[in-house]
Design an enzyme around this catalytic site. Structure first.
Site, PDB file in Angstrom:
ATOM      1  N   PRO A  23     -28.033 -30.568 -72.232  1.00 12.31           N
ATOM      2  CA  PRO A  23     -28.912 -31.378 -71.400  1.00 12.31           C
ATOM      3  C   PRO A  23     -29.212 -32.767 -71.954  1.00 12.31           C
ATOM      4  O   PRO A  23     -29.395 -32.939 -73.152  1.00 12.31           O
ATOM      5  CB  PRO A  23     -30.193 -30.541 -71.325  1.00 12.31           C
ATOM      6  CG  PRO A  23     -30.096 -29.570 -72.430  1.00 12.31           C
ATOM      7  CD  PRO A  23     -28.644 -29.326 -72.658  1.00 12.31           C
ATOM      8  N   ASN A  24     -29.217 -33.699 -71.036  1.00 15.59           N
ATOM      9  CA  ASN A  24     -29.570 -35.111 -71.273  1.00 15.59           C
ATOM     10  C   ASN A  24     -28.486 -35.898 -71.989  1.00 15.59           C
ATOM     11  O   ASN A  24     -28.611 -37.113 -72.123  1.00 15.59           O
ATOM     12  CB  ASN A  24     -30.898 -35.238 -72.034  1.00 15.59           C
ATOM     13  CG  ASN A  24     -32.055 -34.721 -71.211  1.00 15.59           C
ATOM     14  OD1 ASN A  24     -32.176 -35.081 -70.037  1.00 15.59           O
ATOM     15  ND2 ASN A  24     -32.853 -33.853 -71.783  1.00 15.59           N
ATOM     16  N   ARG A  31     -29.878 -45.126 -72.703  1.00 17.36           N
ATOM     17  CA  ARG A  31     -31.242 -45.261 -73.204  1.00 17.36           C
ATOM     18  C   ARG A  31     -31.291 -44.874 -74.679  1.00 17.36           C
ATOM     19  O   ARG A  31     -30.353 -44.268 -75.179  1.00 17.36           O
ATOM     20  CB  ARG A  31     -32.180 -44.289 -72.460  1.00 17.36           C
ATOM     21  CG  ARG A  31     -32.460 -44.692 -71.060  1.00 17.36           C
ATOM     22  CD  ARG A  31     -32.700 -43.462 -70.238  1.00 17.36           C
ATOM     23  NE  ARG A  31     -33.385 -43.810 -69.030  1.00 17.36           N
ATOM     24  CZ  ARG A  31     -34.416 -43.136 -68.540  1.00 17.36           C
ATOM     25  NH1 ARG A  31     -34.864 -42.077 -69.173  1.00 17.36           N
ATOM     26  NH2 ARG A  31     -34.978 -43.516 -67.430  1.00 17.36           N
ATOM     27  N   TYR A  36     -29.722 -42.640 -80.490  1.00 16.35           N
ATOM     28  CA  TYR A  36     -28.438 -42.006 -80.160  1.00 16.35           C
ATOM     29  C   TYR A  36     -27.261 -42.974 -80.116  1.00 16.35           C
ATOM     30  O   TYR A  36     -26.137 -42.564 -79.808  1.00 16.35           O
ATOM     31  CB  TYR A  36     -28.548 -41.281 -78.808  1.00 16.35           C
ATOM     32  CG  TYR A  36     -29.607 -40.203 -78.805  1.00 16.35           C
ATOM     33  CD1 TYR A  36     -29.488 -39.099 -79.644  1.00 16.35           C
ATOM     34  CD2 TYR A  36     -30.733 -40.299 -77.990  1.00 16.35           C
ATOM     35  CE1 TYR A  36     -30.464 -38.114 -79.667  1.00 16.35           C
ATOM     36  CE2 TYR A  36     -31.709 -39.326 -77.999  1.00 16.35           C
ATOM     37  CZ  TYR A  36     -31.573 -38.236 -78.841  1.00 16.35           C
ATOM     38  OH  TYR A  36     -32.529 -37.267 -78.865  1.00 16.35           O
ATOM     39  N   ASN A  87     -22.742 -29.616 -78.725  1.00  8.09           N
ATOM     40  CA  ASN A  87     -24.050 -30.250 -78.871  1.00  8.09           C
ATOM     41  C   ASN A  87     -24.944 -29.663 -77.786  1.00  8.09           C
ATOM     42  O   ASN A  87     -24.867 -30.074 -76.623  1.00  8.09           O
ATOM     43  CB  ASN A  87     -23.959 -31.770 -78.727  1.00  8.09           C
ATOM     44  CG  ASN A  87     -25.320 -32.441 -79.013  1.00  8.09           C
ATOM     45  OD1 ASN A  87     -26.356 -31.773 -78.969  1.00  8.09           O
ATOM     46  ND2 ASN A  87     -25.297 -33.728 -79.294  1.00  8.09           N
ATOM     47  N   ALA A  90     -31.462 -30.259 -76.462  1.00  4.78           N
ATOM     48  CA  ALA A  90     -32.727 -29.610 -76.832  1.00  4.78           C
ATOM     49  C   ALA A  90     -32.690 -28.088 -76.656  1.00  4.78           C
ATOM     50  O   ALA A  90     -33.550 -27.391 -77.199  1.00  4.78           O
ATOM     51  CB  ALA A  90     -33.869 -30.216 -76.022  1.00  4.78           C
ATOM     52  N   GLU A 111     -21.826 -26.592 -84.335  1.00  9.09           N
ATOM     53  CA  GLU A 111     -22.947 -27.255 -83.649  1.00  9.09           C
ATOM     54  C   GLU A 111     -23.055 -28.702 -84.155  1.00  9.09           C
ATOM     55  O   GLU A 111     -22.965 -28.947 -85.360  1.00  9.09           O
ATOM     56  CB  GLU A 111     -24.247 -26.500 -83.956  1.00  9.09           C
ATOM     57  CG  GLU A 111     -25.463 -27.103 -83.280  1.00  9.09           C
ATOM     58  CD  GLU A 111     -26.759 -26.364 -83.626  1.00  9.09           C
ATOM     59  OE1 GLU A 111     -26.737 -25.412 -84.426  1.00  9.09           O
ATOM     60  OE2 GLU A 111     -27.800 -26.788 -83.098  1.00  9.09           O
ATOM     61  N   HIS A 113     -25.289 -32.405 -83.782  1.00 10.83           N
ATOM     62  CA  HIS A 113     -26.370 -33.250 -83.271  1.00 10.83           C
ATOM     63  C   HIS A 113     -26.120 -34.678 -83.732  1.00 10.83           C
ATOM     64  O   HIS A 113     -25.851 -34.910 -84.911  1.00 10.83           O
ATOM     65  CB  HIS A 113     -27.743 -32.770 -83.760  1.00 10.83           C
ATOM     66  CG  HIS A 113     -28.104 -31.433 -83.200  1.00 10.83           C
ATOM     67  ND1 HIS A 113     -28.444 -31.259 -81.879  1.00 10.83           N
ATOM     68  CD2 HIS A 113     -28.108 -30.208 -83.762  1.00 10.83           C
ATOM     69  CE1 HIS A 113     -28.680 -29.976 -81.652  1.00 10.83           C
ATOM     70  NE2 HIS A 113     -28.475 -29.318 -82.774  1.00 10.83           N
ATOM     71  N   ARG A 120     -36.904 -35.732 -87.595  1.00  9.19           N
ATOM     72  CA  ARG A 120     -37.667 -36.117 -86.403  1.00  9.19           C
ATOM     73  C   ARG A 120     -38.849 -35.151 -86.233  1.00  9.19           C
ATOM     74  O   ARG A 120     -39.405 -34.694 -87.222  1.00  9.19           O
ATOM     75  CB  ARG A 120     -36.721 -36.124 -85.189  1.00  9.19           C
ATOM     76  CG  ARG A 120     -35.560 -37.114 -85.375  1.00  9.19           C
ATOM     77  CD  ARG A 120     -34.600 -37.082 -84.205  1.00  9.19           C
ATOM     78  NE  ARG A 120     -35.219 -37.530 -82.966  1.00  9.19           N
ATOM     79  CZ  ARG A 120     -34.670 -37.396 -81.759  1.00  9.19           C
ATOM     80  NH1 ARG A 120     -33.461 -36.825 -81.644  1.00  9.19           N
ATOM     81  NH2 ARG A 120     -35.283 -37.824 -80.685  1.00  9.19           N
TER      82      ARG A 120
HETATM   83  O1  CA2 Z   1     -29.209 -35.470 -81.723  1.00 11.86           O
HETATM   84  C1  CA2 Z   1     -28.705 -34.827 -80.815  1.00 11.86           C
HETATM   85  O2  CA2 Z   1     -27.510 -34.863 -80.555  1.00 11.86           O
HETATM   86  C2  CA2 Z   1     -29.600 -33.976 -79.916  1.00 11.86           C
HETATM   87  O3  CA2 Z   1     -28.888 -32.790 -79.596  1.00 11.86           O
HETATM   88  C3  CA2 Z   1     -29.838 -34.792 -78.666  1.00 11.86           C
HETATM   89  C4  CA2 Z   1     -30.831 -34.159 -77.703  1.00 11.86           C
HETATM   90  C5  CA2 Z   1     -32.096 -33.749 -78.436  1.00 11.86           C
HETATM   91  O4  CA2 Z   1     -32.944 -33.068 -77.540  1.00 11.86           O
HETATM   92  C6  CA2 Z   1     -31.806 -32.875 -79.628  1.00 11.86           C
HETATM   93  O5  CA2 Z   1     -33.006 -32.569 -80.285  1.00 11.86           O
HETATM   94  C7  CA2 Z   1     -30.882 -33.583 -80.596  1.00 11.86           C
HETATM   95  C8  CA2 Z   1     -31.179 -35.149 -76.572  1.00 11.86           C
HETATM   96  C9  CA2 Z   1     -29.985 -35.534 -75.757  1.00 11.86           C
HETATM   97  C10 CA2 Z   1     -29.931 -36.956 -75.422  1.00 11.86           C
HETATM   98  O6  CA2 Z   1     -31.111 -37.412 -74.794  1.00 11.86           O
HETATM   99  C11 CA2 Z   1     -31.179 -38.730 -74.456  1.00 11.86           C
HETATM  100  C12 CA2 Z   1     -32.417 -39.189 -74.053  1.00 11.86           C
HETATM  101  C13 CA2 Z   1     -32.551 -40.507 -73.738  1.00 11.86           C
HETATM  102  C14 CA2 Z   1     -31.467 -41.365 -73.797  1.00 11.86           C
HETATM  103  C15 CA2 Z   1     -30.228 -40.908 -74.198  1.00 11.86           C
HETATM  104  C16 CA2 Z   1     -30.092 -39.561 -74.518  1.00 11.86           C
END
Ligand code: CA2
Length: 391
Positions: A23-24, A31, A36, A87, A90, A111, A113, A120
Protein backbone atom coordinates in the site's frame (compact mmCIF):
# COMPACT_ATOMS: atom_id res chain seq x y z
CA UNK A 1 -14.53 -9.19 -7.71
CA UNK A 2 -10.76 -9.32 -7.35
CA UNK A 3 -8.86 -9.87 -10.56
CA UNK A 4 -6.27 -12.56 -10.27
CA UNK A 5 -2.95 -12.18 -12.01
CA UNK A 6 -2.09 -14.72 -14.65
CA UNK A 7 1.66 -15.00 -14.95
CA UNK A 8 3.10 -15.70 -18.36
CA UNK A 9 5.34 -18.75 -18.72
CA UNK A 10 9.00 -17.84 -18.97
CA UNK A 11 11.43 -18.94 -21.73
CA UNK A 12 14.43 -20.08 -19.69
CA UNK A 13 15.76 -17.53 -17.27
CA UNK A 14 17.84 -18.71 -14.37
CA UNK A 15 15.27 -17.46 -11.89
CA UNK A 16 11.83 -15.88 -12.09
CA UNK A 17 11.54 -13.18 -9.44
CA UNK A 18 8.35 -11.44 -8.31
CA UNK A 19 8.59 -7.82 -7.19
CA UNK A 20 5.67 -7.08 -4.92
CA UNK A 21 4.89 -3.63 -3.56
CA UNK A 22 2.18 -2.93 -1.02
CA UNK A 23 0.00 0.00 0.00
CA UNK A 24 0.87 3.58 -0.90
CA UNK A 25 3.96 2.62 -2.82
CA UNK A 26 2.14 3.70 -6.00
CA UNK A 27 2.69 7.23 -4.60
CA UNK A 28 6.46 6.95 -4.79
CA UNK A 29 8.08 9.94 -6.43
CA UNK A 30 5.01 12.10 -6.04
CA UNK A 31 5.24 12.98 -2.34
CA UNK A 32 7.56 12.84 0.66
CA UNK A 33 10.80 12.76 -1.38
CA UNK A 34 12.77 13.49 1.81
CA UNK A 35 11.70 10.06 3.11
CA UNK A 36 11.26 7.95 -0.01
CA UNK A 37 13.26 9.77 -2.69
CA UNK A 38 12.01 10.99 -6.04
CA UNK A 39 12.00 7.77 -8.06
CA UNK A 40 8.53 6.69 -9.18
CA UNK A 41 7.18 3.17 -8.78
CA UNK A 42 7.29 2.64 -12.55
CA UNK A 43 10.95 3.60 -12.52
CA UNK A 44 11.67 1.30 -9.57
CA UNK A 45 9.99 -1.57 -11.41
CA UNK A 46 11.97 -0.89 -14.57
CA UNK A 47 15.23 -0.69 -12.64
CA UNK A 48 14.43 -3.97 -10.90
CA UNK A 49 13.77 -5.68 -14.25
CA UNK A 50 17.16 -4.42 -15.37
CA UNK A 51 18.96 -5.47 -12.16
CA UNK A 52 17.44 -8.95 -12.36
CA UNK A 53 18.23 -9.12 -16.08
CA UNK A 54 21.88 -8.24 -15.40
CA UNK A 55 22.06 -11.42 -13.32
CA UNK A 56 20.29 -13.44 -16.00
CA UNK A 57 16.91 -13.49 -14.29
CA UNK A 58 13.44 -12.38 -15.23
CA UNK A 59 11.41 -10.16 -12.92
CA UNK A 60 7.70 -9.34 -12.97
CA UNK A 61 6.22 -6.56 -10.86
CA UNK A 62 2.89 -6.07 -9.13
CA UNK A 63 1.61 -3.43 -6.71
CA UNK A 64 -1.60 -3.34 -4.73
CA UNK A 65 -3.10 -1.27 -1.94
CA UNK A 66 -5.18 -4.27 -0.81
CA UNK A 67 -4.04 -6.90 1.66
CA UNK A 68 -6.15 -9.65 0.07
CA UNK A 69 -4.82 -8.91 -3.40
CA UNK A 70 -1.24 -9.15 -2.09
CA UNK A 71 -2.06 -12.45 -0.40
CA UNK A 72 -3.47 -13.81 -3.64
CA UNK A 73 -0.45 -12.61 -5.62
CA UNK A 74 1.74 -14.53 -3.17
CA UNK A 75 -0.44 -17.65 -3.46
CA UNK A 76 -0.39 -17.40 -7.25
CA UNK A 77 3.40 -17.12 -7.22
CA UNK A 78 3.67 -20.75 -6.10
CA UNK A 79 5.10 -22.79 -8.95
CA UNK A 80 5.66 -19.68 -11.05
CA UNK A 81 8.36 -17.78 -9.13
CA UNK A 82 11.64 -18.74 -7.46
CA UNK A 83 11.98 -15.64 -5.31
CA UNK A 84 9.98 -12.67 -4.07
CA UNK A 85 11.20 -9.13 -3.36
CA UNK A 86 8.49 -7.73 -1.14
CA UNK A 87 7.93 -4.22 0.17
CA UNK A 88 4.73 -4.75 2.17
CA UNK A 89 4.44 -1.01 3.01
CA UNK A 90 2.69 -0.40 6.31
CA UNK A 91 1.14 -3.89 6.22
CA UNK A 92 4.57 -4.98 7.29
CA UNK A 93 3.85 -3.67 10.76
CA UNK A 94 0.40 -5.25 11.18
CA UNK A 95 -0.30 -8.14 8.85
CA UNK A 96 -0.03 -11.65 10.27
CA UNK A 97 -2.01 -12.73 7.21
CA UNK A 98 0.81 -11.65 4.90
CA UNK A 99 3.28 -13.40 7.21
CA UNK A 100 1.29 -16.60 6.85
CA UNK A 101 1.02 -16.23 3.06
CA UNK A 102 4.78 -15.80 2.67
CA UNK A 103 5.40 -18.73 5.01
CA UNK A 104 2.88 -20.94 3.26
CA UNK A 105 4.26 -20.67 -0.28
CA UNK A 106 7.85 -21.37 0.78
CA UNK A 107 9.30 -19.08 -1.90
CA UNK A 108 12.45 -17.33 -0.63
CA UNK A 109 11.24 -13.81 0.13
CA UNK A 110 13.34 -10.76 0.94
CA UNK A 111 11.50 -7.94 2.70
CA UNK A 112 12.52 -4.45 1.58
CA UNK A 113 11.85 -1.04 3.05
CA UNK A 114 13.08 2.07 1.28
CA UNK A 115 13.25 4.16 4.44
CA UNK A 116 15.04 3.32 7.66
CA UNK A 117 12.05 1.87 9.49
CA UNK A 118 14.14 1.49 12.64
CA UNK A 119 14.85 5.22 12.82
CA UNK A 120 11.25 6.44 12.50
CA UNK A 121 8.12 5.98 14.65
CA UNK A 122 8.42 3.07 17.11
CA UNK A 123 5.56 1.17 15.45
CA UNK A 124 7.52 0.93 12.20
CA UNK A 125 10.35 -1.00 13.91
CA UNK A 126 8.39 -4.21 14.06
CA UNK A 127 7.74 -6.30 11.00
CA UNK A 128 5.15 -9.05 11.32
CA UNK A 129 6.34 -10.42 7.99
CA UNK A 130 10.08 -10.57 8.60
CA UNK A 131 10.03 -13.93 10.47
CA UNK A 132 8.66 -15.59 7.31
CA UNK A 133 11.32 -13.95 5.10
CA UNK A 134 14.84 -15.10 4.39
CA UNK A 135 16.23 -11.58 4.80
CA UNK A 136 15.27 -7.98 5.43
CA UNK A 137 16.79 -4.87 3.84
CA UNK A 138 15.86 -1.36 4.96
CA UNK A 139 17.04 2.22 4.85
CA UNK A 140 19.05 2.06 1.62
CA UNK A 141 16.59 3.96 -0.55
CA UNK A 142 15.47 2.28 -3.75
CA UNK A 143 18.92 0.66 -4.02
CA UNK A 144 17.58 -1.71 -1.38
CA UNK A 145 15.54 -3.41 -4.11
CA UNK A 146 18.74 -4.19 -6.01
CA UNK A 147 20.33 -5.55 -2.85
CA UNK A 148 17.27 -7.80 -2.36
CA UNK A 149 17.48 -9.14 -5.92
CA UNK A 150 21.18 -9.83 -5.43
CA UNK A 151 20.54 -11.55 -2.07
CA UNK A 152 17.97 -13.85 -3.69
CA UNK A 153 20.42 -14.54 -6.53
CA UNK A 154 23.30 -15.44 -4.19
CA UNK A 155 21.16 -17.53 -1.83
CA UNK A 156 20.06 -19.54 -4.86
CA UNK A 157 23.50 -19.74 -6.51
CA UNK A 158 25.24 -20.95 -3.36
CA UNK A 159 22.91 -21.70 -0.44
CA UNK A 160 24.63 -20.96 2.87
CA UNK A 161 24.33 -22.71 6.20
CA UNK A 162 23.06 -19.92 8.46
CA UNK A 163 24.33 -20.14 12.04
CA UNK A 164 23.74 -17.75 14.92
CA UNK A 165 24.99 -17.46 18.49
CA UNK A 166 21.37 -17.46 19.67
CA UNK A 167 21.77 -14.45 21.96
CA UNK A 168 21.14 -11.70 19.38
CA UNK A 169 19.71 -11.83 15.84
CA UNK A 170 22.68 -9.89 14.46
CA UNK A 171 25.22 -12.36 15.86
CA UNK A 172 24.78 -14.64 12.90
CA UNK A 173 26.59 -15.59 9.71
CA UNK A 174 26.44 -17.45 6.42
CA UNK A 175 28.75 -20.44 6.14
CA UNK A 176 29.54 -21.78 2.69
CA UNK A 177 31.60 -24.89 2.16
CA UNK A 178 33.57 -25.60 -1.00
CA UNK A 179 33.68 -28.95 -2.77
CA UNK A 180 35.97 -31.58 -1.27
CA UNK A 181 36.49 -33.18 2.12
CA UNK A 182 38.51 -30.46 3.83
CA UNK A 183 39.53 -29.37 6.35
CA UNK A 184 39.14 -26.16 4.39
CA UNK A 185 40.88 -22.83 4.89
CA UNK A 186 38.33 -20.22 5.98
CA UNK A 187 37.76 -16.63 4.90
CA UNK A 188 35.83 -14.62 7.50
CA UNK A 189 34.10 -11.69 5.76
CA UNK A 190 33.23 -8.48 7.60
CA UNK A 191 31.10 -6.03 5.64
CA UNK A 192 31.25 -2.24 5.77
CA UNK A 193 28.73 0.60 5.96
CA UNK A 194 30.29 2.85 8.62
CA UNK A 195 28.89 0.54 11.32
CA UNK A 196 25.35 1.71 10.50
CA UNK A 197 22.41 -0.64 11.00
CA UNK A 198 21.05 -0.49 7.43
CA UNK A 199 24.17 -2.05 5.92
CA UNK A 200 24.40 -5.79 6.38
CA UNK A 201 26.30 -8.84 5.16
CA UNK A 202 24.46 -9.21 1.85
CA UNK A 203 26.92 -6.56 0.56
CA UNK A 204 29.65 -9.23 0.64
CA UNK A 205 27.59 -12.11 -0.82
CA UNK A 206 29.24 -11.72 -4.20
CA UNK A 207 32.73 -12.26 -2.75
CA UNK A 208 31.58 -15.05 -0.42
CA UNK A 209 30.09 -17.01 -3.30
CA UNK A 210 33.12 -16.43 -5.53
CA UNK A 211 35.65 -17.36 -2.83
CA UNK A 212 33.74 -20.55 -2.02
CA UNK A 213 33.78 -21.49 -5.70
CA UNK A 214 37.57 -20.97 -5.62
CA UNK A 215 37.88 -23.66 -2.94
CA UNK A 216 37.83 -21.99 0.49
CA UNK A 217 35.10 -22.01 3.11
CA UNK A 218 33.55 -18.61 3.77
CA UNK A 219 31.94 -17.29 6.93
CA UNK A 220 30.13 -14.07 6.03
CA UNK A 221 29.47 -12.68 9.47
CA UNK A 222 26.96 -10.16 10.77
CA UNK A 223 27.60 -8.03 13.83
CA UNK A 224 25.65 -5.55 15.95
CA UNK A 225 25.82 -2.05 14.56
CA UNK A 226 24.78 1.51 15.42
CA UNK A 227 22.49 2.64 16.99
CA UNK A 228 22.83 2.54 19.89
CA UNK A 229 25.32 5.37 19.60
CA UNK A 230 28.55 4.55 21.40
CA UNK A 231 28.19 0.80 20.75
CA UNK A 232 31.85 0.33 19.81
CA UNK A 233 32.47 -2.37 22.42
CA UNK A 234 29.67 -4.61 21.18
CA UNK A 235 30.44 -3.95 17.51
CA UNK A 236 34.16 -4.70 17.84
CA UNK A 237 33.44 -7.54 20.28
CA UNK A 238 31.08 -9.14 17.77
CA UNK A 239 33.76 -8.90 15.08
CA UNK A 240 36.22 -10.72 17.35
CA UNK A 241 33.56 -13.32 18.20
CA UNK A 242 32.82 -13.79 14.49
CA UNK A 243 36.47 -14.78 13.97
CA UNK A 244 36.43 -17.07 17.02
CA UNK A 245 33.20 -18.66 15.78
CA UNK A 246 35.31 -20.54 13.24
CA UNK A 247 36.66 -22.70 16.08
CA UNK A 248 33.12 -23.67 17.13
CA UNK A 249 32.03 -24.24 13.54
CA UNK A 250 35.08 -26.47 13.01
CA UNK A 251 33.61 -28.90 15.55
CA UNK A 252 30.70 -29.43 13.17
CA UNK A 253 32.12 -28.73 9.71
CA UNK A 254 35.45 -29.55 7.97
CA UNK A 255 37.17 -26.22 8.64
CA UNK A 256 40.81 -25.47 9.45
CA UNK A 257 40.94 -22.83 12.24
CA UNK A 258 44.72 -22.61 11.79
CA UNK A 259 44.18 -21.14 8.32
CA UNK A 260 41.86 -18.16 8.71
CA UNK A 261 41.89 -15.10 6.48
CA UNK A 262 39.85 -12.13 7.69
CA UNK A 263 38.58 -10.01 4.81
CA UNK A 264 37.02 -6.66 5.64
CA UNK A 265 35.59 -4.03 3.35
CA UNK A 266 35.35 -0.35 4.28
CA UNK A 267 34.42 -0.11 7.99
CA UNK A 268 34.57 -3.92 7.94
CA UNK A 269 38.33 -3.57 7.42
CA UNK A 270 38.43 -1.49 10.62
CA UNK A 271 36.62 -4.36 12.35
CA UNK A 272 38.93 -6.93 10.79
CA UNK A 273 41.97 -5.26 12.40
CA UNK A 274 40.32 -4.62 15.77
CA UNK A 275 38.55 -8.00 15.73
CA UNK A 276 41.81 -9.84 14.94
CA UNK A 277 43.38 -8.17 17.98
CA UNK A 278 40.51 -9.17 20.25
CA UNK A 279 39.98 -12.72 18.99
CA UNK A 280 41.36 -15.79 20.79
CA UNK A 281 42.21 -17.47 17.50
CA UNK A 282 45.00 -15.90 15.44
CA UNK A 283 44.21 -15.32 11.75
CA UNK A 284 46.89 -16.10 9.20
CA UNK A 285 46.28 -12.93 7.23
CA UNK A 286 44.06 -9.91 6.77
CA UNK A 287 42.67 -8.68 3.47
CA UNK A 288 41.63 -5.05 3.87
CA UNK A 289 39.64 -3.62 0.96
CA UNK A 290 38.90 0.10 0.72
CA UNK A 291 39.37 0.12 4.47
CA UNK A 292 38.70 2.69 7.17
CA UNK A 293 42.13 2.18 8.69
CA UNK A 294 43.35 5.58 9.86
CA UNK A 295 40.70 7.45 11.82
CA UNK A 296 42.77 10.63 11.57
CA UNK A 297 41.98 10.71 7.85
CA UNK A 298 38.20 10.74 8.43
CA UNK A 299 36.49 14.05 7.71
CA UNK A 300 35.88 15.69 11.13
CA UNK A 301 32.35 16.50 9.90
CA UNK A 302 31.64 12.80 9.33
CA UNK A 303 29.23 11.53 11.97
CA UNK A 304 30.28 7.87 11.75
CA UNK A 305 33.02 8.07 14.36
CA UNK A 306 31.02 10.10 16.93
CA UNK A 307 28.24 7.56 16.41
CA UNK A 308 30.59 4.66 17.05
CA UNK A 309 32.21 6.19 20.12
CA UNK A 310 29.41 8.35 21.58
CA UNK A 311 30.54 10.12 24.77
CA UNK A 312 33.92 8.41 24.55
CA UNK A 313 34.94 10.06 21.28
CA UNK A 314 37.73 12.10 22.83
CA UNK A 315 38.97 9.60 25.37
CA UNK A 316 38.76 6.39 23.32
CA UNK A 317 39.42 7.35 19.71
CA UNK A 318 42.94 5.92 19.83
CA UNK A 319 41.66 2.60 21.22
CA UNK A 320 39.59 2.00 18.09
CA UNK A 321 42.08 3.35 15.55
CA UNK A 322 43.43 0.46 13.42
CA UNK A 323 46.63 2.31 12.61
CA UNK A 324 47.53 2.22 16.32
CA UNK A 325 46.66 -1.46 16.69
CA UNK A 326 48.34 -3.31 13.84
CA UNK A 327 48.10 -7.01 14.80
CA UNK A 328 51.48 -8.66 15.39
CA UNK A 329 52.59 -11.49 13.15
CA UNK A 330 49.55 -11.33 10.85
CA UNK A 331 50.30 -10.57 7.20
CA UNK A 332 48.01 -8.06 5.54
CA UNK A 333 47.06 -7.40 1.94
CA UNK A 334 45.73 -3.85 1.77
CA UNK A 335 43.86 -2.84 -1.38
CA UNK A 336 42.37 0.50 -2.37
CA UNK A 337 40.93 1.85 -5.60
CA UNK A 338 42.38 5.20 -6.58
CA UNK A 339 38.87 6.30 -7.65
CA UNK A 340 37.45 5.60 -4.16
CA UNK A 341 35.49 8.68 -3.06
CA UNK A 342 33.78 6.93 -0.14
CA UNK A 343 36.97 6.12 1.80
CA UNK A 344 40.14 8.07 1.01
CA UNK A 345 42.99 5.87 -0.32
CA UNK A 346 45.23 7.59 2.29
CA UNK A 347 43.69 5.22 4.89
CA UNK A 348 45.37 2.25 3.23
CA UNK A 349 48.64 3.99 2.43
CA UNK A 350 49.01 5.22 6.02
CA UNK A 351 48.10 1.82 7.49
CA UNK A 352 50.67 -0.01 5.37
CA UNK A 353 53.33 2.58 6.23
CA UNK A 354 52.56 2.14 9.96
CA UNK A 355 52.59 -1.68 9.63
CA UNK A 356 55.90 -1.86 7.81
CA UNK A 357 57.43 0.67 10.24
CA UNK A 358 56.57 -1.83 12.98
CA UNK A 359 58.16 -4.66 11.04
CA UNK A 360 54.88 -6.30 10.02
CA UNK A 361 54.30 -7.89 6.63
CA UNK A 362 51.93 -5.54 4.78
CA UNK A 363 51.44 -5.17 1.04
CA UNK A 364 49.65 -2.22 -0.54
CA UNK A 365 47.89 -2.60 -3.87
CA UNK A 366 46.43 0.50 -5.48
CA UNK A 367 43.98 -0.33 -8.24
CA UNK A 368 43.82 2.30 -10.93
CA UNK A 369 40.33 3.27 -12.07
CA UNK A 370 38.58 1.26 -9.33
CA UNK A 371 36.11 2.74 -6.86
CA UNK A 372 34.89 1.64 -3.43
CA UNK A 373 32.35 -0.85 -4.78
CA UNK A 374 34.39 -2.46 -7.58
CA UNK A 375 36.46 -4.17 -4.89
CA UNK A 376 33.47 -6.18 -3.63
CA UNK A 377 31.93 -7.09 -6.98
CA UNK A 378 33.16 -10.54 -7.98
CA UNK A 379 32.51 -9.68 -11.63
CA UNK A 380 34.93 -6.73 -11.60
CA UNK A 381 38.50 -6.66 -12.85
CA UNK A 382 39.42 -5.24 -9.44
CA UNK A 383 38.27 -8.40 -7.68
CA UNK A 384 39.98 -10.64 -10.23
CA UNK A 385 43.24 -8.83 -9.44
CA UNK A 386 42.67 -9.20 -5.69
CA UNK A 387 41.77 -12.89 -6.04
CA UNK A 388 44.94 -13.34 -8.11
CA UNK A 389 46.95 -12.24 -5.03
CA UNK A 390 45.05 -14.61 -2.75
CA UNK A 391 45.26 -17.87 -4.69
O1 CA2 B 1 10.17 2.43 3.74
C1 CA2 B 1 9.36 1.74 3.14
O2 CA2 B 1 9.60 1.24 2.05
C2 CA2 B 1 7.97 1.54 3.72
O3 CA2 B 1 7.57 0.21 3.44
C3 CA2 B 1 7.06 2.52 3.01
C4 CA2 B 1 5.65 2.56 3.56
C5 CA2 B 1 5.67 2.71 5.07
O4 CA2 B 1 4.35 2.63 5.56
C6 CA2 B 1 6.53 1.66 5.74
O5 CA2 B 1 6.54 1.89 7.12
C7 CA2 B 1 7.95 1.72 5.22
C8 CA2 B 1 4.86 3.72 2.93
C9 CA2 B 1 4.73 3.59 1.45
C10 CA2 B 1 4.93 4.85 0.72
O6 CA2 B 1 4.09 5.88 1.19
C11 CA2 B 1 4.21 7.10 0.60
C12 CA2 B 1 3.54 8.14 1.22
C13 CA2 B 1 3.65 9.39 0.69
C14 CA2 B 1 4.39 9.62 -0.45
C15 CA2 B 1 5.06 8.58 -1.08
C16 CA2 B 1 4.94 7.30 -0.54
Amino acid sequence: MIWRIVWQPVASPLMHILLLNGPNLNLLGSRAPEVYGSTTLAEVEQMCRQWAGDLGHRLDAYQSNHEGALIEAIHDARGAFDGIVFNPGAYSHTSYALHDAVGAVEIPTVEVHISNVRAREAWRRTSRIEPACVYQIFGRGVDGYQAAIRRIHHLDASPPIVRGSGDHPDRVGDLRLPAGDGPHPVVVLLHGGFWREQYTRDTLDSLAVDLTARGVATWNAEYRRIPPIGAWRTTIGDAADAIDAVTDLAAEFPLDPSDITVLGHSAGAHLAVLGANGADVKPRRLVLLGGVLDLGVLDPEHDALPNLLGDELVTHKDIVDPISHVPQGVASLVVHGDDDVAVDPAHSANYVAASTARGEDATLITLRGSDHWDLIDARSDAWKTIAGHLF
